[in-house]
Design a protein around this motif. Sequence first.
Motif, PDB file in Angstrom:
ATOM      1  N   UNK A 231       0.865  -1.176   0.000  1.00  0.00           N
ATOM      2  CA  UNK A 231       0.000   0.000   0.000  1.00  0.00           C
ATOM      3  C   UNK A 231       0.903   1.228   0.000  1.00  0.00           C
ATOM      4  N   UNK A 232       0.516   2.235  -0.745  1.00  0.00           N
ATOM      5  CA  UNK A 232       1.203   3.524  -0.709  1.00  0.00           C
ATOM      6  C   UNK A 232       0.219   4.515  -0.114  1.00  0.00           C
ATOM      7  N   UNK A 233       0.571   5.065   1.031  1.00  0.00           N
ATOM      8  CA  UNK A 233      -0.290   6.004   1.750  1.00  0.00           C
ATOM      9  C   UNK A 233       0.261   7.415   1.546  1.00  0.00           C
ATOM     10  N   UNK A 234      -0.593   8.347   1.118  1.00  0.00           N
ATOM     11  CA  UNK A 234      -0.146   9.719   0.899  1.00  0.00           C
ATOM     12  C   UNK A 234      -1.080  10.696   1.598  1.00  0.00           C
ATOM     13  N   UNK A 235      -0.467  11.789   2.050  1.00  0.00           N
ATOM     14  CA  UNK A 235      -1.224  12.881   2.669  1.00  0.00           C
ATOM     15  C   UNK A 235      -0.346  14.111   2.676  1.00  0.00           C
ATOM     16  N   UNK A 236      -0.834  15.184   2.090  1.00  0.00           N
ATOM     17  CA  UNK A 236      -0.165  16.493   2.120  1.00  0.00           C
ATOM     18  C   UNK A 236       1.313  16.414   1.711  1.00  0.00           C
TER      19      UNK A 236
ATOM     20  N   UNK B  37       3.325  13.929   1.828  1.00  0.00           N
ATOM     21  CA  UNK B  37       4.087  12.899   2.533  1.00  0.00           C
ATOM     22  C   UNK B  37       3.570  11.542   2.102  1.00  0.00           C
ATOM     23  N   UNK B  38       4.466  10.617   1.866  1.00  0.00           N
ATOM     24  CA  UNK B  38       4.055   9.273   1.434  1.00  0.00           C
ATOM     25  C   UNK B  38       4.826   8.229   2.227  1.00  0.00           C
ATOM     26  N   UNK B  39       4.234   7.050   2.334  1.00  0.00           N
ATOM     27  CA  UNK B  39       4.894   5.928   2.988  1.00  0.00           C
ATOM     28  C   UNK B  39       4.436   4.656   2.319  1.00  0.00           C
ATOM     29  N   UNK B  40       5.279   3.626   2.391  1.00  0.00           N
ATOM     30  CA  UNK B  40       4.962   2.321   1.838  1.00  0.00           C
ATOM     31  C   UNK B  40       4.794   1.367   2.998  1.00  0.00           C
ATOM     32  N   UNK B  41       3.683   0.604   2.983  1.00  0.00           N
ATOM     33  CA  UNK B  41       3.421  -0.388   4.022  1.00  0.00           C
ATOM     34  C   UNK B  41       2.854  -1.646   3.380  1.00  0.00           C
ATOM     35  N   UNK B  42       2.866  -2.710   4.140  1.00  0.00           N
ATOM     36  CA  UNK B  42       2.252  -3.957   3.657  1.00  0.00           C
ATOM     37  C   UNK B  42       0.765  -3.911   3.876  1.00  0.00           C
TER      38      UNK B  42
END
Length: 152
Positions: free
Chosen positions: A140-145, A147-152
């Motif tokens: 999953x790629x989570x984004x907000x404002x 900023x992004x992060x990669x998680x399972x």
Amino acid sequence: MSKYAVVVTILCALTLSGCVSNLSGTTYSRSEARQVQQVQYGVVQSAIPVVIEGTGGVVGGATGAVVGGIAASNVGGGRGKDIATVLGAVAGGVAGKKAEEMLTRAQGQEITVRLDNGNMVSIVQEMDGGPAFAAGDRVRVLTRAGTARVTY
């Protein structure tokens, strides 16, 4: 070194260690909690080890300058003592700034993901001790404002 200098050194080291932040995909700041994030799914195309450079802020330099100045103030006497104190503070400031950068440096990964919509994104994040991402992982790629992060 005097007892006072030892106490100052220990307090400064503890203060400096409090400056270490975490840029992993599983650590959130207080301001990020309970905020809506956009979620996209994709597959990791590559995951390359990288080094995230540390901070070079004021804390390390100031701490080093104080410790260096105190340590050098025990050298010589009169005008020579004053010069040694100033030189010790300058040298300590340089060393303290470098120490802060080294202490806050982190191992990370540059993760390139092909999103389900066909777009490619690349995100650098700190490794948090969990399993490293690898090509072929569904994530999953989570984004907000911005900023992004990669998680399972």
